[in-house]
Design a protein around this motif. Structure first.
Motif, PDB file in Angstrom:
ATOM      1  N   SER A  58       8.004  24.043  -8.380  1.00  0.00           N
ATOM      2  CA  SER A  58       7.335  24.787  -9.146  1.00  0.00           C
ATOM      3  C   SER A  58       5.889  24.096  -9.425  1.00  0.00           C
ATOM      4  N   GLY A  59       5.038  25.035  -9.398  1.00  0.00           N
ATOM      5  CA  GLY A  59       3.494  24.639  -9.443  1.00  0.00           C
ATOM      6  C   GLY A  59       2.721  24.299  -8.111  1.00  0.00           C
ATOM      7  N   ASP A  60       3.635  24.033  -7.067  1.00  0.00           N
ATOM      8  CA  ASP A  60       2.690  23.778  -5.757  1.00  0.00           C
ATOM      9  C   ASP A  60       2.306  24.761  -5.223  1.00  0.00           C
ATOM     10  N   LEU A  61       1.327  24.567  -4.380  1.00  0.00           N
ATOM     11  CA  LEU A  61       0.673  25.702  -3.581  1.00  0.00           C
ATOM     12  C   LEU A  61       0.765  25.474  -2.090  1.00  0.00           C
ATOM     13  N   VAL A  62       1.387  26.588  -1.666  1.00  0.00           N
ATOM     14  CA  VAL A  62       1.612  26.803  -0.195  1.00  0.00           C
ATOM     15  C   VAL A  62       0.575  27.678   0.447  1.00  0.00           C
ATOM     16  N   ILE A  63      -0.138  27.273   1.610  1.00  0.00           N
ATOM     17  CA  ILE A  63      -1.065  27.962   2.411  1.00  0.00           C
ATOM     18  C   ILE A  63      -0.499  28.585   3.605  1.00  0.00           C
ATOM     19  N   THR A  64      -0.290  29.920   3.748  1.00  0.00           N
ATOM     20  CA  THR A  64       0.403  30.668   4.744  1.00  0.00           C
ATOM     21  C   THR A  64      -0.141  31.977   4.958  1.00  0.00           C
ATOM     22  N   ALA A  65      -0.064  32.320   6.083  1.00  0.00           N
ATOM     23  CA  ALA A  65      -0.346  33.898   6.510  1.00  0.00           C
ATOM     24  C   ALA A  65       1.159  34.640   6.541  1.00  0.00           C
ATOM     25  N   ASP A  66       2.275  33.826   6.408  1.00  0.00           N
ATOM     26  CA  ASP A  66       3.623  34.533   6.562  1.00  0.00           C
ATOM     27  C   ASP A  66       4.067  35.070   5.321  1.00  0.00           C
ATOM     28  N   ILE A  67       3.971  36.447   5.093  1.00  0.00           N
ATOM     29  CA  ILE A  67       4.490  36.830   3.820  1.00  0.00           C
ATOM     30  C   ILE A  67       5.841  36.570   3.561  1.00  0.00           C
ATOM     31  N   PRO A  68       6.752  36.867   4.208  1.00  0.00           N
ATOM     32  CA  PRO A  68       8.187  36.398   3.586  1.00  0.00           C
ATOM     33  C   PRO A  68       8.340  34.817   3.271  1.00  0.00           C
ATOM     34  N   LEU A  69       7.632  34.086   3.934  1.00  0.00           N
ATOM     35  CA  LEU A  69       7.261  32.641   3.490  1.00  0.00           C
ATOM     36  C   LEU A  69       6.765  32.605   2.031  1.00  0.00           C
ATOM     37  N   ALA A  70       5.701  33.315   1.988  1.00  0.00           N
ATOM     38  CA  ALA A  70       5.054  33.354   0.607  1.00  0.00           C
ATOM     39  C   ALA A  70       6.130  33.998  -0.774  1.00  0.00           C
ATOM     40  N   ALA A  71       6.800  35.049  -0.259  1.00  0.00           N
ATOM     41  CA  ALA A  71       7.977  35.692  -1.211  1.00  0.00           C
ATOM     42  C   ALA A  71       8.769  34.365  -1.551  1.00  0.00           C
ATOM     43  N   LYS A  72       9.239  33.569  -0.673  1.00  0.00           N
ATOM     44  CA  LYS A  72      10.355  32.761  -0.890  1.00  0.00           C
ATOM     45  C   LYS A  72       9.793  31.574  -1.953  1.00  0.00           C
ATOM     46  N   VAL A  73       8.471  31.171  -1.584  1.00  0.00           N
ATOM     47  CA  VAL A  73       7.617  30.355  -2.599  1.00  0.00           C
ATOM     48  C   VAL A  73       7.284  30.697  -3.860  1.00  0.00           C
ATOM     49  N   VAL A  74       6.974  32.211  -3.704  1.00  0.00           N
ATOM     50  CA  VAL A  74       6.562  32.705  -5.386  1.00  0.00           C
ATOM     51  C   VAL A  74       7.946  32.824  -6.129  1.00  0.00           C
ATOM     52  N   GLU A  75       8.983  33.091  -5.517  1.00  0.00           N
ATOM     53  CA  GLU A  75      10.424  32.992  -6.178  1.00  0.00           C
ATOM     54  C   GLU A  75      10.768  31.747  -6.460  1.00  0.00           C
ATOM     55  N   LYS A  76      10.281  30.557  -5.992  1.00  0.00           N
ATOM     56  CA  LYS A  76      10.513  29.279  -6.829  1.00  0.00           C
ATOM     57  C   LYS A  76       9.335  28.785  -7.697  1.00  0.00           C
ATOM     58  N   ASP A  77       8.732  29.825  -8.250  1.00  0.00           N
ATOM     59  CA  ASP A  77       7.571  29.574  -9.179  1.00  0.00           C
ATOM     60  C   ASP A  77       6.550  28.562  -8.387  1.00  0.00           C
ATOM     61  N   ALA A  78       6.416  28.622  -7.378  1.00  0.00           N
ATOM     62  CA  ALA A  78       5.047  28.141  -6.826  1.00  0.00           C
ATOM     63  C   ALA A  78       4.346  29.145  -6.544  1.00  0.00           C
ATOM     64  N   HIS A  79       3.045  28.774  -6.020  1.00  0.00           N
ATOM     65  CA  HIS A  79       1.896  29.652  -5.490  1.00  0.00           C
ATOM     66  C   HIS A  79       1.702  29.754  -3.859  1.00  0.00           C
ATOM     67  N   ALA A  80       1.175  30.902  -3.593  1.00  0.00           N
ATOM     68  CA  ALA A  80       1.071  30.924  -2.040  1.00  0.00           C
ATOM     69  C   ALA A  80      -0.437  31.493  -1.882  1.00  0.00           C
ATOM     70  N   LEU A  81      -1.077  31.134  -0.922  1.00  0.00           N
ATOM     71  CA  LEU A  81      -2.625  31.487  -0.768  1.00  0.00           C
ATOM     72  C   LEU A  81      -2.629  31.622   0.815  1.00  0.00           C
ATOM     73  N   ASN A  82      -3.211  32.905   1.303  1.00  0.00           N
ATOM     74  CA  ASN A  82      -3.382  33.066   2.795  1.00  0.00           C
ATOM     75  C   ASN A  82      -4.706  32.470   3.260  1.00  0.00           C
ATOM     76  N   PRO A  83      -4.886  32.192   4.515  1.00  0.00           N
ATOM     77  CA  PRO A  83      -6.179  31.779   4.868  1.00  0.00           C
ATOM     78  C   PRO A  83      -7.379  32.589   4.924  1.00  0.00           C
ATOM     79  N   ARG A  84      -7.106  33.931   4.357  1.00  0.00           N
ATOM     80  CA  ARG A  84      -8.138  34.780   4.215  1.00  0.00           C
ATOM     81  C   ARG A  84      -8.554  34.852   2.387  1.00  0.00           C
ATOM     82  N   GLY A  85      -7.818  34.154   1.704  1.00  0.00           N
ATOM     83  CA  GLY A  85      -8.204  33.824   0.428  1.00  0.00           C
ATOM     84  C   GLY A  85      -7.437  34.573  -0.448  1.00  0.00           C
ATOM     85  N   GLU A  86      -6.383  35.449  -0.152  1.00  0.00           N
ATOM     86  CA  GLU A  86      -5.593  36.028  -1.021  1.00  0.00           C
ATOM     87  C   GLU A  86      -4.535  35.324  -1.685  1.00  0.00           C
ATOM     88  N   LEU A  87      -4.643  35.367  -2.765  1.00  0.00           N
ATOM     89  CA  LEU A  87      -3.306  34.510  -3.653  1.00  0.00           C
ATOM     90  C   LEU A  87      -2.238  35.664  -3.871  1.00  0.00           C
TER      91      LEU A  87
END
Length: 150
Positions: free
Chosen positions: A67-96
């Motif tokens: 929880s609270g960590d940041l993951v850099i990924t363009a993989d939307i399914p991975l981003a969804a799993k990260v957000v489920e864990k109360d962490a944050h995801a940012l893609n390489p184009r700057g979309e949080l």
């Protein structure tokens, strides 16, 4: 707080931005990939090499992220799993990716995936350009600055 990067297809320009941010702000950065990566020598930067296979990198990141960590990924399914864990995801184009927008991004991704599977040519993302790199750097800076104030 720790930053994890889905580094298999991460553009070098984005890696360089992450390296500078980790060293300047003294924040741990771990790049996860299924190939050998070259990184600058720093106590704040590390790599994890995982085996080959579908979603092996994603599974490693999901296991590590807190929880609270940041993951850099363009993989939307991975981003969804990260957000489920109360962490944050940012893609390489700057979309949080957040709890407010991840479901709509996942729905759109799934629709495009189904269209491609049925033979419809949907095209891929445009190559990363200077505006994308700037948007990523700005969003990363905003995120890390906000984190520092909390």
């Amino acid at each position: 707080m720790h930053i994890y990067a889905d580094a298999d297809a991460l553009p070098n320009a984005i890696k360089e931005i992450l390296f500078r941010a980790a060293m300047r702000r003294h924040i741990g950065l771990t790049l996860v990939a299924n190939k050998t990566l070259y990184i600058p020598e720093s106590e704040y930067i590390a790599t994890i090499r995982v085996g080959q296979g579908f979603d092996v990198v994603d599974a490693a990141i999901v296991e590590l992220v807190q929880s609270g960590d940041l993951v850099i990924t363009a993989d939307i399914p991975l981003a969804a799993k990260v957000v489920e864990k109360d962490a944050h995801a940012l893609n390489p184009r700057g979309e949080l990716y957040t709890k407010d927008n991840i479901q709509s991004r996942l729905t759109m991704r799934n629709l495009l995936y189904e269209l491609r599977d049925s033979g419809v040519v949907t095209g891929g993302p445009a190559p990363l350009n200077n505006r994308d790199r700037e948007a990523f750097a700005n969003q990363l800076d905003i995120f890390l600055t906000r984190l520092g104030k909390e």
